[in-house]
Design a protein around this motif. Structure first.
Motif, PDB file in Angstrom:
ATOM      1  N   ALA A   1       0.783  -1.237   0.000  1.00  0.00           N
ATOM      2  CA  ALA A   1       0.000   0.000   0.000  1.00  0.00           C
ATOM      3  C   ALA A   1       0.818   1.292   0.000  1.00  0.00           C
ATOM      4  N   MET A   2       2.066   1.217  -0.478  1.00  0.00           N
ATOM      5  CA  MET A   2       2.831   2.455  -0.657  1.00  0.00           C
ATOM      6  C   MET A   2       2.400   3.098  -1.979  1.00  0.00           C
ATOM      7  N   ASP A   3       2.519   4.416  -2.072  1.00  0.00           N
ATOM      8  CA  ASP A   3       2.241   5.087  -3.345  1.00  0.00           C
ATOM      9  C   ASP A   3       3.327   4.738  -4.349  1.00  0.00           C
TER      10      ASP A   3
ATOM     11  N   PRO B   1     -11.036  -5.489   2.373  1.00  0.00           N
ATOM     12  CA  PRO B   1     -11.818  -6.725   2.403  1.00  0.00           C
ATOM     13  C   PRO B   1     -12.986  -6.695   1.416  1.00  0.00           C
ATOM     14  N   ALA B   2     -13.811  -7.747   1.450  1.00  0.00           N
ATOM     15  CA  ALA B   2     -14.890  -7.838   0.465  1.00  0.00           C
ATOM     16  C   ALA B   2     -16.270  -7.576   1.063  1.00  0.00           C
TER      17      ALA B   2
ATOM     18  N   ASP C   1      -8.881   4.628   4.541  1.00  0.00           N
ATOM     19  CA  ASP C   1      -9.946   4.836   5.516  1.00  0.00           C
ATOM     20  C   ASP C   1     -11.214   4.132   5.007  1.00  0.00           C
ATOM     21  N   PRO C   2     -11.763   3.196   5.813  1.00  0.00           N
ATOM     22  CA  PRO C   2     -12.959   2.452   5.368  1.00  0.00           C
ATOM     23  C   PRO C   2     -14.152   3.344   5.022  1.00  0.00           C
ATOM     24  N   ALA C   3     -14.113   4.591   5.399  1.00  0.00           N
ATOM     25  CA  ALA C   3     -15.251   5.477   5.121  1.00  0.00           C
ATOM     26  C   ALA C   3     -15.220   6.053   3.705  1.00  0.00           C
TER      27      ALA C   3
ATOM     28  N   LYS D   1      -7.133  -1.155  -0.730  1.00  0.00           N
ATOM     29  CA  LYS D   1      -6.898  -1.921   0.481  1.00  0.00           C
ATOM     30  C   LYS D   1      -7.203  -1.037   1.681  1.00  0.00           C
ATOM     31  N   PHE D   2      -8.241  -1.406   2.400  1.00  0.00           N
ATOM     32  CA  PHE D   2      -8.656  -0.607   3.541  1.00  0.00           C
ATOM     33  C   PHE D   2      -7.889  -1.005   4.800  1.00  0.00           C
TER      34      PHE D   2
END
Ligand code: PBG
Ligand code: ZN
Length: 323
Positions: A166-168, A250-251, A224-226, A194-195
């Motif tokens: 998850a790095m840029d 996640p799914a 952020d999941p939001a 990827k949250f």
């Protein structure tokens, strides 16, 4: 005269329902996760993931044989190294546990598609997915080690690289690294969306990959999941950088994102039905509270209906037995 539509006409029998079913699960859609562990002998069950084991190198082919015999065509492999250090040497050394496992698996089962999860968190003493310095997970420095990891995995025989750190810029960095090493034909399956999720809890126990130093969570690099629009920006970046697949993870709690991404990309879309999702279903089923087989079917078919083409799931073997 009452006027209304008779939707029930198409539900009158199992054969009629089969005829009009819109979404199907196929064995070809399934990717089975596999854990190879250099600290154990034989196999060890993961307590929070009943039915899922970590295998030593000499036991791993038993599991792969079962997977292949069930008609599953692809696995994603994770490793637990002997020792950890600040730069995650175990992730990228030529004789790392994953590299050894890939060589062994591909020698025995050349047709099986072996996807390598490319990350550092199982290998760093800090438990972070990148290089930690002064309390910060460095972006560009981490890319160097992630790229080394990817190249070593492909050199060992991996068919697909799935970077999850998850790095840029990780797709750009890995694409360049693979191309320069002569691996122009190796696809990248990006964990694009990827949250930062608590649904990874059981996996982190399984692979010993929880943050141990520095930030207590991964919120400065995972999403952020939001957020929904940000997911589309992540996908756009990874597409531009050369991703061949994109993933939502996640799914189950993120199916709206799956649909949204499906409507914005032409790439194959992967759902990761993660460890916490597996653990919840298994726990409820063990109590006799739910019908496991039907719950799993509904969950996975829901991911496909939401737009996923492929599903990484710890239920892959169970599902393949029924298909
Ligand atoms: C490594 C990685 C993780 C998962 C896949 N690759 C853990 C994390 O990001 O903390 C999660 C898989 C699962 O929960 O099943 N970065
Ligand atoms: Zn990681």
């Amino acid at each position: 005269m009452l006027q209304f539509d008779r939707h029930r006409r198409l539900r009158t029998s199992a054969a009629m329902r089969d005829l009009v079913r819109e979404t199907h699960l196929n064995k070809d859609d399934l990717i089975m996760p596999v854990f190879v562990d250099s600290t154990i002998n034989g196999k060890e069950e993961i307590p929070s993931m009943p039915g899922i084991y970590r295998y030593s190198l000499d036991a791993i082919l038993d599991e792969i044989k079962e997977i292949v015999d069930l008609g599953i065509k692809s696995i994603i492999i994770f490793g637990v190294p002997e020792k950890k250090d600040e730069v995650g040497t175990g992730a990228w050394e030529e004789n790392g546990i994953v590299q050894q496992a890939i060589r062994l698996i591909k020698k025995t089962y050349p047709e099986l598609i072996v996807i390598a999860d490319t990350c550092l968190c199982e290998y760093t003493s800090t438990g972070h997915c990148g290089i930690l310095k002064d309390g910060i997970v460095l972006n560009d420095k981490s890319l160097e080690y992630l790229t080394k990891t990817a190249v070593s995995q492909v050199a060992a025989g991996a068919d697909i690289i799935a970077p999850s750190n998850a790095m840029d810029g990780y797709v750009a960095a890995i694409r360049q690294g693979l191309d320069e090493a002569g691996f122009k034909n190796t696809p990248i399956m990006s964990y694009a969306v990827k949250f930062a999720s608590s649904f990874y809890g059981p996996f982190r126990d399984a692979a010993d990959g929880s943050p141990k130093e520095g930030p207590k969570d991964r919120k400065t690099y995972q999403m952020d999941p939001a957020n929904r629009l940000e997911a589309l920006r992540e996908v756009a970046s990874d597409e531009k950088e050369g991703a061949d697949f994109v993933m939502v993870k996640p799914a189950m709690a993120f199916l709206d994102i799956m649909r949204e991404v499906r409507n914005h990309t032409l790439l194959p879309l992967v759902a990761y039905n993660v460890s916490g999702e597996y653990a919840m279903v298994k726990a409820a089923a063990a109590n006799g509270w739910i019908n496991e087989g039907q719950i799993v079917y509904e969950s996975l078919v829901g991911m496909k209906r939401a737009g996923a083409d492929l599903i990484i799931t710890y239920f892959a073997k169970d599902v393949a037995k029924k298909l």
